[in-house]
Design an enzyme around this catalytic site. Structure first.
Site, PDB file in Angstrom:
ATOM      1  N   GLU A 114      -0.647   4.817  14.477  1.00 42.38           N
ATOM      2  CA  GLU A 114      -0.269   6.007  13.715  1.00 42.38           C
ATOM      3  C   GLU A 114      -0.501   7.277  14.524  1.00 42.38           C
ATOM      4  O   GLU A 114       0.340   8.192  14.515  1.00 42.38           O
ATOM      5  CB  GLU A 114      -1.052   6.068  12.410  1.00 42.38           C
ATOM      6  CG  GLU A 114      -0.638   7.235  11.525  1.00 42.38           C
ATOM      7  CD  GLU A 114      -1.299   7.223  10.158  1.00 42.38           C
ATOM      8  OE1 GLU A 114      -0.906   8.053   9.307  1.00 42.38           O
ATOM      9  OE2 GLU A 114      -2.208   6.391   9.931  1.00 42.38           O
TER      10      GLU A 114
ATOM     11  N   LYS B 226      -9.485   8.005   3.398  1.00 43.01           N
ATOM     12  CA  LYS B 226      -9.939   6.636   3.151  1.00 43.01           C
ATOM     13  C   LYS B 226     -11.354   6.415   3.685  1.00 43.01           C
ATOM     14  O   LYS B 226     -12.023   5.464   3.277  1.00 43.01           O
ATOM     15  CB  LYS B 226      -8.985   5.627   3.790  1.00 43.01           C
ATOM     16  CG  LYS B 226      -7.662   5.459   3.073  1.00 43.01           C
ATOM     17  CD  LYS B 226      -6.862   4.309   3.669  1.00 43.01           C
ATOM     18  CE  LYS B 226      -5.520   4.140   2.966  1.00 43.01           C
ATOM     19  NZ  LYS B 226      -4.542   5.184   3.342  1.00 43.01           N
TER      20      LYS B 226
ATOM     21  N   HIS C   1      -2.480   7.513   7.043  1.00 39.80           N
ATOM     22  CA  HIS C   1      -2.759   6.240   6.390  1.00 39.80           C
ATOM     23  C   HIS C   1      -4.165   5.793   6.785  1.00 39.80           C
ATOM     24  O   HIS C   1      -4.924   5.328   5.936  1.00 39.80           O
ATOM     25  CB  HIS C   1      -1.700   5.207   6.782  1.00 39.80           C
ATOM     26  CG  HIS C   1      -1.821   3.915   6.057  1.00 39.80           C
ATOM     27  ND1 HIS C   1      -1.807   3.829   4.685  1.00 39.80           N
ATOM     28  CD2 HIS C   1      -1.971   2.637   6.514  1.00 39.80           C
ATOM     29  CE1 HIS C   1      -1.922   2.558   4.316  1.00 39.80           C
ATOM     30  NE2 HIS C   1      -2.036   1.824   5.404  1.00 39.80           N
TER      31      HIS C   1
ATOM     32  N   PHE D 144       1.740  -3.546   3.902  1.00 40.82           N
ATOM     33  CA  PHE D 144       2.061  -4.859   4.454  1.00 40.82           C
ATOM     34  C   PHE D 144       3.539  -5.148   4.207  1.00 40.82           C
ATOM     35  O   PHE D 144       4.076  -4.878   3.132  1.00 40.82           O
ATOM     36  CB  PHE D 144       1.232  -5.950   3.771  1.00 40.82           C
ATOM     37  CG  PHE D 144      -0.210  -6.004   4.217  1.00 40.82           C
ATOM     38  CD1 PHE D 144      -0.678  -5.279   5.289  1.00 40.82           C
ATOM     39  CD2 PHE D 144      -1.111  -6.821   3.534  1.00 40.82           C
ATOM     40  CE1 PHE D 144      -2.007  -5.342   5.689  1.00 40.82           C
ATOM     41  CE2 PHE D 144      -2.442  -6.897   3.920  1.00 40.82           C
ATOM     42  CZ  PHE D 144      -2.889  -6.162   4.999  1.00 40.82           C
TER      43      PHE D 144
ATOM     44  N   HIS E 258      -9.726   2.039   0.679  1.00 43.46           N
ATOM     45  CA  HIS E 258      -8.272   1.865   0.602  1.00 43.46           C
ATOM     46  C   HIS E 258      -7.900   1.386  -0.791  1.00 43.46           C
ATOM     47  O   HIS E 258      -8.207   0.266  -1.182  1.00 43.46           O
ATOM     48  CB  HIS E 258      -7.829   0.859   1.657  1.00 43.46           C
ATOM     49  CG  HIS E 258      -6.351   0.777   1.841  1.00 43.46           C
ATOM     50  ND1 HIS E 258      -5.443   1.491   1.082  1.00 43.46           N
ATOM     51  CD2 HIS E 258      -5.594   0.049   2.723  1.00 43.46           C
ATOM     52  CE1 HIS E 258      -4.215   1.209   1.467  1.00 43.46           C
ATOM     53  NE2 HIS E 258      -4.277   0.334   2.461  1.00 43.46           N
TER      54      HIS E 258
ATOM     55  N   CYS F 220       0.813  -1.225   0.000  1.00 43.99           N
ATOM     56  CA  CYS F 220       0.000   0.000   0.000  1.00 43.99           C
ATOM     57  C   CYS F 220       0.845   1.274   0.000  1.00 43.99           C
ATOM     58  O   CYS F 220       0.298   2.380  -0.144  1.00 43.99           O
ATOM     59  CB  CYS F 220      -0.934  -0.012   1.195  1.00 43.99           C
ATOM     60  SG  CYS F 220      -1.946  -1.508   1.258  1.00 43.99           S
TER      61      CYS F 220
END
Length: 416
Positions: A316, A337, A305, A403, A342, A165
């Protein structure tokens, strides 16, 4: 060596809340949800039956039938968004030294639908390998920038970044560095993804990564909310034209923002889960600020994110509180998002564009779908909940993580 300045001179977007930059911005500032029941296939047996698909996207509006057969959706999206960005930039393609124009594009997965289709067709056959001759060139992730360069004749660096991502954020940072080191004048960058497929949804469901809020899909992406239960898969693309400042100024280009710096780091912790204390996220934001020569107190907005996962959102925000200290409550923090879902490898691109548009319009888009306070999140933080907020944004940060522990952060500032 004196580094060259790098600016953004063109934008293009193809998203679940708008099929061009103007529509995308209207959707962002109005808090529009792009999530709805999946239309691409029968979801009866799937745990998650919704996603953020593109709306009213018809490939025949952009490509002839022969081209459509040769292009996976992720490559189509790349061509559409990059074309808008190139046109928006006002570049005179005939006047460019095309050896100094590159294409660096991000894709976390690439042609998943093409791969899925060919394997299913083979499995349903008699065992004879009758594969489409376009199978491989449609599927490979690097075909998106390849097609862009072929279309326009750009002969500078041309490749795809793959870091899950964080892919398109990595692409933008690579583009920044190629230009400021003097290797290129212009780079088309961004990312695209088209993973709303049987394989994509089935795979993420198997990981328990996706929201299963089938009774209310439009509110399923709810970053920072105590009831969040996973991310919502989206699709689309974002394209940006990065250009050396003097090159842009000499041709009288409109300049959206300066790309002040970029940072990278690794969690080195887990295949899919972030470090619970956000150690890698702290470092990537610090690296970005240092690279840009920006003091933390100068940052006005952070597009996080913020995927709407139980672990990721908290980690985060902990990292933001640590990096920005007493200044953290003065920053408008948001997660777009909540509206787009996403977009995996395209997330960094469309979220960077959202940050740039927030600077241009003096409006920070909201984090929608928030109703229940998460007691583990610092209450001092301004998460721009449910409604856009007007403010001057001179410096904006965009965070993207993938990831494998890949962290990327990019910083934009108003040109001066």
């Amino acid at each position: 060596m004196q580094l060259k300045r790098v600016v953004v001179t063109g934008l293009g977007a193809l998203t679940p809340i708008g099929n061009n930059i103007q529509e995308y911005w209207e959707g962002l500032k109005n808090g529009k949800s792009g999530c709805a029941p999946i239309t691409y296939y029968d979801t009866e047996k799937f745990k998650t039956k919704f996603a953020c698909e593109l709306k009213n996207y018809d490939p025949s509006e952009y490509f002839d039938r022969k081209e459509v057969r040769k292009l996976d959706r992720f490559a189509q999206y790349a061509l559409v968004s990059s074309d808008e960005a190139i046109k928006d930039s006002g570049l005179d393609l005939d006047a460019l030294d095309k050896f100094r124009v590159g294409v660096i594009w991000g894709a976390g997965i690439g042609g998943l639908e093409t791969f899925q289709t060919e394997v299913l067709n083979y499995a349903a056959g008699d065992g004879t390998p009758r594969f489409n001759p376009f199978f491989i060139p449609k599927m490979i992730a690097d075909i998106a920038p390849g097609n862009i360069s072929i279309k326009y004749g750009f002969m500078g660096p041309n490749y795809t970044t793959v870091s899950a991502c964080a892919s398109s954020a990595n692409a933008m940072i690579d583009a920044l560095n190629y230009i400021r080191l003097g290797h290129c004048d212009v780079i088309v960058t961004g990312g695209s993804e088209a993973a709303v497929t049987i394989a994509g949804m089935g795979g993420f469901n198997a990981m328990h990564a996706l929201s299963t809020r089938n009774d209310s899909p439009e509110t399923a992406s709810r970053p920072f909310d105590a009831t969040r239960d996973g991310f919502v898969l989206g699709e689309g693309a974002g394209g940006l034209i990065l250009e050396e400042y003097e090159h842009a100024k000499a041709r009288g280009a409109k300049i959206y923002a300066e790309v002040a710096g970029g940072g990278l780091s690794s969690d080195a912790h887990h295949m899919t889960a972030p470090h619970p204390e956000g150690i890698g996220v702290v470092r990537v934001m610090e690296n970005c600020l240092k690279d840009a020569g920006i003091d933390p107190s100068e940052v006005d907005a952070i597009n996080t994110h913020g995927t709407s996962t139980p672990l990721g959102d908290v980690a985060e925000l902990k990292a933001i509180a640590q990096v920005f200290g007493d200044h953290a409550p003065d920053i408008n923090i948001n997660s777009t998002k909540s509206m787009t879902g996403h977009l995996l490898g395209a997330a960094g691109a469309i979220e960077a564009i959202a940050s740039i548009l927030a600077m241009e319009h003096g409006v920070v888009p909201p984090t929608i779908n928030h109703s229940t306070v998460d007691e583990t999140i610092d209450p001092r933080l301004n998460l721009t909940l449910n409604k856009a907020q007007e403010r001057e944004v001179r410096v904006a940060m965009s965070n993207t993580f993938g990831f494998g522990g890949h962290n990327a952060c990019i910083l934009f500032k108003k040109i001066s």
